[in-house]
Design an enzyme around this catalytic site. Sequence first.
Site, PDB file in Angstrom:
ATOM      1  N   HIS A 156       0.698  -1.204   0.126  1.00 50.59           N
ATOM      2  CA  HIS A 156       0.238   0.180  -0.230  1.00 50.59           C
ATOM      3  C   HIS A 156       1.204   1.190  -0.044  1.00 50.59           C
ATOM      4  CE1 HIS A 156      -3.353  -2.372   0.930  1.00 50.59           C
ATOM      5  NE2 HIS A 156      -2.182  -3.273   2.123  1.00 50.59           N
ATOM      6  N   SER A 275      14.000  18.980 -18.047  1.00 47.81           N
ATOM      7  CA  SER A 275      12.763  19.520 -18.278  1.00 47.81           C
ATOM      8  C   SER A 275      13.437  21.108 -19.538  1.00 47.81           C
ATOM      9  CB  SER A 275      12.515  20.224 -16.672  1.00 47.81           C
ATOM     10  OG  SER A 275      11.982  21.777 -17.227  1.00 47.81           O
ATOM     11  N   LYS A 281      16.153  19.809 -13.437  1.00 45.38           N
ATOM     12  CA  LYS A 281      15.459  18.491 -13.276  1.00 45.38           C
ATOM     13  C   LYS A 281      15.908  17.435 -14.573  1.00 45.38           C
ATOM     14  CE  LYS A 281      12.199  18.402 -12.269  1.00 45.38           C
ATOM     15  NZ  LYS A 281      10.199  18.343 -12.677  1.00 45.38           N
ATOM     16  N   ASN A 283      14.523  13.866 -15.188  1.00 46.04           N
ATOM     17  CA  ASN A 283      12.919  13.227 -15.375  1.00 46.04           C
ATOM     18  C   ASN A 283      13.273  11.161 -15.441  1.00 46.04           C
ATOM     19  OD1 ASN A 283      12.150  15.689 -14.173  1.00 46.04           O
ATOM     20  ND2 ASN A 283      11.400  16.353 -16.328  1.00 46.04           N
ATOM     21  N   GLU A 288       8.113   6.612 -17.738  1.00 48.59           N
ATOM     22  CA  GLU A 288       6.705   6.519 -18.030  1.00 48.59           C
ATOM     23  C   GLU A 288       6.266   6.960 -19.275  1.00 48.59           C
ATOM     24  OE1 GLU A 288       7.888  10.844 -14.559  1.00 48.59           O
ATOM     25  OE2 GLU A 288       7.681  10.991 -16.702  1.00 48.59           O
ATOM     26  N   GLN A 320     -10.580  -7.536 -41.286  1.00 45.12           N
ATOM     27  CA  GLN A 320      -9.734  -7.242 -41.578  1.00 45.12           C
ATOM     28  C   GLN A 320      -9.053  -6.095 -41.148  1.00 45.12           C
ATOM     29  OE1 GLN A 320     -10.445  -5.406 -45.655  1.00 45.12           O
ATOM     30  NE2 GLN A 320      -9.740  -3.749 -45.214  1.00 45.12           N
TER      31      GLN A 320
END
Length: 484
Positions: A156, A275, A281, A283, A288, A320
């Site tokens: 969790h 970025s 940054k 990333n 993703e 098709q």
Amino acid sequence: MSEEEPSSDVVRRERFSGGPARRFLSSLASDERIFRADLQVDRAHVVMLAEQGIVDESEAADILGALDAVEEAGHAELPDGEDVHAAIETAVIERIGDVGGKMHTARSRNDEVATCLRHRLREDILELAETVIGFREVLCSVAEGHTETVMPGYTHLQPAQPTTVAHYLLSYESALARDTERLVAAFDRTNRSPLGGAAFAGTPFDIDRERVAALLGFDEVVENSMDASSARDFLTETTAAAATLATHLSGIAEDLVIFANKGYVDLSDDYSSTSSIMPQKKNPDTLELVRASAGDASAGLNGLLTTLKGLPRAYNRDLQRAHNHAFDAVDAVLEATEVAAGAVATAEWNADLLAEEAADGFSTATGIADLLAMQGLPFRTAHEVVAIAGENGGDFAAVEAAVEDVLGGELGEYVDPTAVEAALDPETSVASRDSLGGPAPESVAAALERVSADIAEAETAVGTRREALDAATDALREEVATYG
């Protein structure tokens, strides 16, 4: 002839050669993927017709020579047509005259396209299976270097129990092993020849379906002629296997995105981006997109099932539209698998930070409860003791106080205090979990041995199937050459 009204082919001729729906009906552009498969199917069929005396050997030689010329010219040079099958036949007739029309004796486009799809898809399945096996090898290789690298484990998304990087990575190897099995099974059911089913009711010609199957490297034939021409469950099975694989890829991508955020893993620049406005940054963009590939694959599966749902037996033109869902899904997942494997292979794990945070959230609590239960205390009672200890800091003193509060006695009356102190340590906790498949280093080492053997077995299984297809290709080429 205008751009909106393609020229007639050998199927339509003049009766069905015009009108605004002509291009809507055509699949010629998307059929490029099965162009070479169709040529192989044509060759095998013509060889069989000649062997059965249905066409003369000289006629077969002319047709086979024309097929070679069509292949050399390429898909882009085909005449306009309703599909690649009609376009190839038209191109053959243009080269050698009406005798070229004999290549379509004792078959329909219905069994022809079903055969072409299986012929091409089986190659894609093997390529995807080989790529998955490669990813499994990467996971094992990285795991071998991290059997003692303790890390937090989550349920969790909450701290749960400490584990190791190796144990974590092998959990995905196990999933990919099942993906490999599914792909191999899909290959085996795909690798059956429908050719000879004709439109759906067979043919009166004395054909040899098994001979054509052998020439094309199929293991067997799809016997019932109606099933042969109309069945597309091989597409469904392959797409479902790809979608399941994509779901596993999405899971590991999500984990690595989160781990990168926490600083647990540093992704290579080759699998990262930056970025356009924030220069600091880094990333995890490729991961993703791997995560998003599950959407592509599941959409393909849903589209395919929706297309096939409720179709009357046997052939319907809806089919098709069916196969591109499968091919697109396989393409998307193949690329995602390659990228995910590269990202894992080049990532650096922050062992110090992982070890530091492995005990967060009183993650060794279960180990303390297990220790109390091993001394004869009911586990549910031990669970209560440790839960109270967790509410009060989750350290040794908190365990002592909880035992006194719940059990009414000193800790030493129930368990060795030094054992409790040891069990609070994540490394000791991991080492104690030495059951089959557990994270203890010796358990993981044993798992790695088994996994290596499983991977070798999978490589053999896939390699044997590829060798069989290659051998059939060579054999067909040699057979065709005898008509030269």
